[in-house]
Design an enzyme around this catalytic site. Structure first.
Site, PDB file in Angstrom:
ATOM      1  N   HIS B  44      38.334  49.829  41.171  1.00  0.00           N
ATOM      2  CA  HIS B  44      38.849  50.912  42.016  1.00  0.00           C
ATOM      3  C   HIS B  44      38.785  52.218  41.217  1.00  0.00           C
ATOM      4  O   HIS B  44      38.816  52.200  39.972  1.00  0.00           O
ATOM      5  CB  HIS B  44      40.304  50.618  42.420  1.00  0.00           C
ATOM      6  CG  HIS B  44      40.452  49.589  43.495  1.00  0.00           C
ATOM      7  ND1 HIS B  44      41.649  49.308  44.101  1.00  0.00           N
ATOM      8  CD2 HIS B  44      39.537  48.775  44.081  1.00  0.00           C
ATOM      9  CE1 HIS B  44      41.489  48.360  45.018  1.00  0.00           C
ATOM     10  NE2 HIS B  44      40.205  48.016  45.020  1.00  0.00           N
ATOM     11  N   GLU B  46      40.935  54.487  40.552  1.00  0.00           N
ATOM     12  CA  GLU B  46      42.057  54.751  39.636  1.00  0.00           C
ATOM     13  C   GLU B  46      41.908  53.976  38.325  1.00  0.00           C
ATOM     14  O   GLU B  46      42.158  54.498  37.238  1.00  0.00           O
ATOM     15  CB  GLU B  46      43.395  54.348  40.290  1.00  0.00           C
ATOM     16  CG  GLU B  46      43.705  55.047  41.595  1.00  0.00           C
ATOM     17  CD  GLU B  46      43.277  54.232  42.806  1.00  0.00           C
ATOM     18  OE1 GLU B  46      42.110  53.767  42.845  1.00  0.00           O
ATOM     19  OE2 GLU B  46      44.098  54.061  43.723  1.00  0.00           O
ATOM     20  N   CYS B  74      46.717  51.054  45.640  1.00  0.00           N
ATOM     21  CA  CYS B  74      47.153  49.706  46.007  1.00  0.00           C
ATOM     22  C   CYS B  74      48.108  49.215  44.905  1.00  0.00           C
ATOM     23  O   CYS B  74      48.246  49.861  43.869  1.00  0.00           O
ATOM     24  CB  CYS B  74      45.935  48.777  46.136  1.00  0.00           C
ATOM     25  SG  CYS B  74      45.188  48.321  44.549  1.00  0.00           S
ATOM     26  N   CYS B  77      46.475  49.062  41.342  1.00  0.00           N
ATOM     27  CA  CYS B  77      46.291  50.369  40.693  1.00  0.00           C
ATOM     28  C   CYS B  77      47.632  51.047  40.417  1.00  0.00           C
ATOM     29  O   CYS B  77      47.816  51.666  39.365  1.00  0.00           O
ATOM     30  CB  CYS B  77      45.419  51.260  41.575  1.00  0.00           C
ATOM     31  SG  CYS B  77      43.727  50.655  41.696  1.00  0.00           S
TER      32      CYS B  77
END
Lengths: 137, 137
Positions: B44, B46, B74, B77
């Site tokens: 992801h 992040e 999420c 993260c």
């Protein structure tokens, strides 16, 4: 779980956690916590094992895979494990503060079909952590 | 947030999310979602930005750093962001289902001092996601 414990014993100067991933009964990934050694906050045993398994399968879909880990996953790892669609997780020690499953119940929030079995070889896994925290005190 | 949106626009055939990390007002990391492209469930925006920042600072302690991300993190993260001790997070779109902060309140559970500001350039960030989901339908 013995293989995961062996992995945990490889950890140097950091929380001893080991994880392995199996597919069709065969170990496809072994990893241990490398957070301090690699100065990477995401380098928990579970995340590293997922990366090894993904590389081996050339896919992030780890459907049908099983993970054994000596300590209950944190929310970061728990979410990654569910996102990777790991079928079953077996963990040793419970994390009564931030455990992704037993405490925060992220599997229920995510409505995940993952099967979760905690407390496997629990005393042995607890001792790993106790010995570490005793040493650094 | 404009720089994070520019990052999101680089995503190919996957959910468009971009993230940047600043230290002392200077951008030290830029990243975008590479989950499908790299077949890595942890890739992801992040997490990738955190890794770039850690490499730059040779440390997982991102104390004092700020993150801008186009979509609310999420749980994976969000937990990584708090573990890395990022001081402030600014996000664009809210995730009303699995948002780590607005929905699951992981910052309260972790008793984290992180400052959280949601809805920054929200309409523009929402449009990024709407355009993507419209395209794949």
């Amino acid at each position: 779980m013995k293989r995961a414990i062996d992995e945990a014993l490889k950890v140097q100067n950091d929380v001893p956690v080991g994880a392995i991933i199996l597919k069709d009964g065969e170990v496809i990934a072994l990893a241990h916590n490398l957070k301090e050694e690699t100065q990477d906050v995401t380098a928990h045993a579970e995340i590293l094992a997922i990366k090894v398994a993904q590389n081996k399968l050339n896919s992030w879909h780890l459907d049908g895979c099983e993970m054994f880990v000596t300590l209950e996953p944190c929310p970061m790892c728990g979410w990654a494990i569910m996102q990777a669609r790991i079928k079953t997780i077996y963990f040793g020690s419970y994390d009564s503060q931030y455990g992704a499953f037993s405490k925060l119940e992220l599997n229920k929030i995510a409505n995940s079909p993952i099967k979760i079995y905690g407390g496997i070889n629990e005393l042995e896994c607890d001792k790993l952590l106790e010995d570490f925290f005793m040493r650094i005190r």
